[in-house]
Design a protein around this motif. Structure first.
Motif, short mmCIF file in Angstrom:
data_model
loop_
_atom_site.label_atom_id
_atom_site.label_comp_id
_atom_site.label_asym_id
_atom_site.label_seq_id
_atom_site.Cartn_x
_atom_site.Cartn_y
_atom_site.Cartn_z
N LYS A 45 95.76 2.82 59.87
CA LYS A 45 96.74 1.84 59.42
C LYS A 45 96.08 0.53 59.02
O LYS A 45 96.69 -0.29 58.35
CB LYS A 45 97.81 1.60 60.48
N PHE A 46 94.82 0.34 59.39
CA PHE A 46 94.11 -0.89 59.03
C PHE A 46 93.34 -0.74 57.72
O PHE A 46 92.82 -1.72 57.20
CB PHE A 46 93.14 -1.29 60.14
N ILE A 47 93.23 0.44 57.17
CA ILE A 47 92.44 0.67 55.97
C ILE A 47 93.00 -0.09 54.76
O ILE A 47 92.22 -0.71 54.02
CB ILE A 47 92.32 2.18 55.68
N PRO A 48 94.31 -0.11 54.49
CA PRO A 48 94.79 -0.87 53.32
C PRO A 48 94.44 -2.35 53.38
O PRO A 48 94.10 -2.95 52.37
CB PRO A 48 96.30 -0.66 53.34
N ASP A 49 94.48 -2.95 54.57
CA ASP A 49 94.11 -4.36 54.70
C ASP A 49 92.64 -4.58 54.37
O ASP A 49 92.27 -5.55 53.71
CB ASP A 49 94.41 -4.87 56.12
N LEU A 50 91.78 -3.67 54.82
CA LEU A 50 90.36 -3.78 54.54
C LEU A 50 90.09 -3.62 53.05
O LEU A 50 89.23 -4.30 52.49
CB LEU A 50 89.57 -2.74 55.34
N LEU A 51 90.79 -2.73 52.41
CA LEU A 51 90.60 -2.54 50.97
C LEU A 51 91.06 -3.75 50.18
O LEU A 51 90.44 -4.12 49.18
CB LEU A 51 91.33 -1.28 50.50
N ASP A 52 92.14 -4.39 50.62
CA ASP A 52 92.62 -5.59 49.94
C ASP A 52 91.62 -6.73 50.08
O ASP A 52 91.37 -7.48 49.14
CB ASP A 52 93.97 -6.03 50.49
#
Length: 123
Positions: A45-52
């Motif tokens: 669930k933290f992957i989209p934040d890291l990609l942004d």
């Protein structure tokens, strides 16, 4: 034939404590892998934040558009009163068909007072 013959020295005797250790190691390994998988799924669930963050592109929030003025809705035209259709011909045709079917089956048809309570499809 020497290859197929088993000797007493080749027999492996497994004791009960060894079996328990093997069971505990197997079950422990399975549970550790399941816990690891659940932890990996939790981290997804933290992957989209890291990609942004890594893309470095922060989109500015678009300015809110002014709300459009509501368009007045015209009142619907009054509905005309329903006209009752004359179904006497339809009733006469259905009654004639029912009485003909009853006569074919051999059921006596009364001249007056034929009441149809339900219609069931036969075919």
């Amino acid at each position: 034939m020497g290859l197929l013959a088993a000797t007493a020295a080749d027999e492996v005797v497994t004791t009960f404590p060894e079996a328990l250790v093997n069971t505990a190691l197997g079950m422990g390994t399975v549970f550790l892998v399941l816990i690891l998988i659940s932890f990996i799924i939790y981290l997804m669930k933290f992957i989209p934040d890291l990609l942004d963050r890594s893309s470095g592109k922060k989109e500015a929030a678009p300015a809110p558009k002014p709300a459009p003025r509501p368009v007045p809705v015209p009142k619907p035209a009054p509905k005309p009163a329903p006209v009752k259709a004359d179904d006497t011909q339809l009733v006469a045709v259905i009654t004639a068909a029912v009485s003909a079917a009853m006569e074919q089956e051999g059921t006596p048809v009364p001249a007056e007072g034929l009441v149809i309570r339900s219609i069931k499809k036969r075919y």
